[in-house]
Design an enzyme around this catalytic site. Structure first.
Site, PDB file in Angstrom:
ATOM      1  N   ARG B 118      70.643  23.278  86.307  1.00 40.11           N
ATOM      2  CA  ARG B 118      71.632  22.497  86.969  1.00 40.11           C
ATOM      3  C   ARG B 118      72.855  22.974  86.791  1.00 40.11           C
ATOM      4  NH1 ARG B 118      68.745  18.463  83.810  1.00 40.11           N
ATOM      5  NH2 ARG B 118      66.849  17.375  85.179  1.00 40.11           N
ATOM      6  N   LYS B 140      81.382  26.914  99.017  1.00 46.32           N
ATOM      7  CA  LYS B 140      80.301  26.279  99.895  1.00 46.32           C
ATOM      8  C   LYS B 140      79.444  27.010  99.764  1.00 46.32           C
ATOM      9  CE  LYS B 140      82.529  23.561 103.634  1.00 46.32           C
ATOM     10  NZ  LYS B 140      82.619  23.301 104.899  1.00 46.32           N
ATOM     11  N   LYS B 224      92.878  30.523 103.086  1.00 43.89           N
ATOM     12  CA  LYS B 224      91.677  29.610 102.702  1.00 43.89           C
ATOM     13  C   LYS B 224      91.874  29.013 101.374  1.00 43.89           C
ATOM     14  CE  LYS B 224      86.887  28.881 102.678  1.00 43.89           C
ATOM     15  NZ  LYS B 224      85.544  29.442 103.161  1.00 43.89           N
ATOM     16  N   GLU B 234      86.212  18.756 101.264  1.00 40.87           N
ATOM     17  CA  GLU B 234      86.251  18.421 102.673  1.00 40.87           C
ATOM     18  C   GLU B 234      86.031  16.958 102.798  1.00 40.87           C
ATOM     19  OE1 GLU B 234      84.188  21.295 105.255  1.00 40.87           O
ATOM     20  OE2 GLU B 234      83.730  19.739 106.602  1.00 40.87           O
ATOM     21  N   ARG B 238      89.941  20.463 104.881  1.00 45.38           N
ATOM     22  CA  ARG B 238      89.057  21.339 104.893  1.00 45.38           C
ATOM     23  C   ARG B 238      88.520  21.388 105.926  1.00 45.38           C
ATOM     24  NH1 ARG B 238      85.837  23.853  99.833  1.00 45.38           N
ATOM     25  NH2 ARG B 238      84.646  25.589 101.320  1.00 45.38           N
ATOM     26  N   HIS B 249      77.251  26.802 115.260  1.00 47.28           N
ATOM     27  CA  HIS B 249      75.924  26.586 114.613  1.00 47.28           C
ATOM     28  C   HIS B 249      74.936  26.070 115.477  1.00 47.28           C
ATOM     29  CE1 HIS B 249      78.230  25.316 110.689  1.00 47.28           C
ATOM     30  NE2 HIS B 249      78.003  26.645 110.746  1.00 47.28           N
TER      31      HIS B 249
END
Lengths: 359, 359
Positions: B118, B140, B224, B234, B238, B249
């Site tokens: 965790r 991220k 950034k 986000e 963001r 993508h």
């Protein structure tokens, strides 16, 4: 219906406890923001309760994943089935995941919610006593690894927990007893008065007296909520909830997940932790006897499986989240109602417990 | 060595930027708490830099995982190899994971660190331009799913980012250009002055002028860091960092991960987003031309692959983290230096962009 609050600032959430909550749309509706809802459940629970839950969700775009039942399926592979379904249905970041089932479903559903698109909201509907009193509350989610239990996971809090006490009617006796192991744990680590109440009321709990069960669930959740509120990510006091779990996880991992129920392995582990506490001079023979007697009364095992040797135990216990730089650290008891923080233990003493404490 | 700070309260961390930082033990030491360190890298980077890093870590108990190189290996399956190694070495919760590599290694290493027990501490050592200016900063982390890029992951911040500008010497030209796509992105979304600087200095960047590269990296990281500090998870601004990424993508997922480098797919996506912005009347033909010209100058593709039909694009774009209840939402441009938040787009207009904008 009673409502307890888990106080975690902006991550706070309610635990609803009461009969027939599955049929009460308001328990769900206020916690679902988007239109998409994924139900995650298993083959045992689905025929019993999935329809009742879906009836309350007619206003949403729902999908479902029905997983096989058992601790051996709490794996990264099976987890991927949840992601498959979320993506096949094009569910977005405002979709809500509902975990309907016992501890395995709650842990996996919660972890899937934590990871899908880096986090979507989720709701816990625990359907076993163990899940209602322990695993659904507090945000520990995750899956097992062949080398260690709960080794892959996240701290991720649900939007709410819906503990419908009515669903316990369909729970088999073995599962009921497994849940009682975690209930007894709360008495041992921080609530001596509750331990005494359990000693007086175990018979009523075993015949599923509704009033007694509701009280035990509420008092357990209250204990859990207080500990979690104080230490969400287990930098201190939360570790006490792990009493018996290092031994228990070794049993579960060593024998193969699914052989013992989690609660059964924890019951044995509690006895081992108590035995070690007694050897340290912290617990009297009398207290030790009371602990073992109550677990037995709850129809729980109190002796470790012969199949696991002392060396295997030590090897398995060397992989544990409480360990630091390789040293085994355990939660022990100073008294009934008072647990220690993780303490390093002398290996010789630990061996004595592991060797003596056989059937 | 220059140090930028990513300001995120108790999760704040430094980005160190400069030549030969790999060899400076103080960059590592102050961010490693325990004794155990896992190096995660890939088959391309290991022979170049693993030894130099290990030389600085002689005081620790180290282990290493060397993964295959490429976006197609950013999967749940390959991730599991990291957990295998952590557990086989009995690494505990105070172990530190170091991700030494490009974006794929950083994303997977970070996600493994987020999930192992965790959450354990981790350090990013980005070895590509793209990773140095973008993916290593901001927390991220994650892996791809066959149905969607970066669909499984976590927001999880590193202890520090060590951007050694010297390692760019060994980067191939295609990788250098791919990184420049994200550099140009910062100019487009929030820093028009930087866009102009890039226009003036692209030749210097392409011949790897050290001063020009260092400046571009620092200014990119500064942009950034500012955006991430404002909106870590986000919920708003963001998302602008995603300019061109929904198109990109779709290309990466549709053609199979690894066919296009991420930065190449983003370059095409930026052109498509700019085209759509022009059709909405937000961007002039002149601005559109400048954007395309700069990307071309950076030796990046600006036309989508013929292999991907409009219908496939739409299908692939319908799985995106910015979408809400199934509606495609995109980052567009109001001007060079000014991005929109995610906006729903008229499908007819989107089709025009997808259809017209072919080679």
């Amino acid at each position: 219906m009673n409502t307890l609050q888990v106080a975690l600032g902006e991550r706070s959430y309610p635990i609803y406890i009461g009969p027939d909550l599955l049929d009460q749309v308001e328990c769900y509706a206020r916690h679902i923001k988007g239109k998409q809802v994924l139900l995650v459940t298993n083959e045992t629970v689905a025929p019993l309760y999935l329809h009742r839950v879906l009836m309350q969700l007619r206003a949403y775009n729902t999908a479902q994943v029905i997983l096989p039942d058992g601790e051996q399926y709490k794996s990264l592979d099976v987890l991927n089935q949840i992601f498959d379904t979320l993506l096949a249905n094009k569910f977005g970041r405002n979709a809500t995941l509902i975990a309907l089932g016992g501890g395995v479903i709650g842990d996996m559903g919660g972890f899937a919610a934590a990871c899908y698109q880096r986090g979507i909201p989720f709701i816990q509907i625990p359907t076993t006593l163990l899940a209602q009193v322990d695993s659904s509350v507090g945000g520990k989610t995750g899956v097992n690894h062949p080398l260690g239990k709960n080794m892959i996971g996240a701290f991720y809090q649900p939007q709410c927990v819906i503990a419908d006490t009515g669903v316990l009617d369909t729970l088999d006796d073995r599962q009921l007893s497994a849940g009682l192991a975690e209930v007894i744990k709360y008495g041992l680590i921080r609530d001596a008065e509750f331990f005494d109440w359990l000693d007086d009321n175990m018979d009523a709990l075993l015949v599923r007296d509704k009033k007694a069960l509701a009280y035990a669930i509420e008092r357990s959740c209250m204990n859990k909520a207080e500990v979690v509120a104080e230490d969400e990510t287990e930098s201190g006091i939360r570790a006490t909830l792990n009493l018996g779990h290092t031994f228990g996880h070794a049993i579960e991992t060593g024998l193969g997940y699914g052989e013992y129920l989690h609660g059964e392995a924890v019951a044995i582990g509690i006895c081992q932790a108590a035995d070690l506490s007694r050897r340290k001079g912290w617990l009297s023979d009398n207290e030790m006897g009371k602990i073992k007697a109550l677990l037995k009364k709850a129809r729980l095992p109190v002796y470790p499986p012969d199949a696991l040797s002392t060396e295997q135990f030590l090897q398995l216990m060397s992989v544990d989240k409480k360990n630091v730089d390789g040293e085994i650290r355990l939660i022990l008891l100073k008294a009934i109602g008072q647990a220690t923080l993780p303490v390093g233990v002398d290996e010789q003493l630990l061996r004595l417990t592991l060797e003596s404490y056989k059937s």
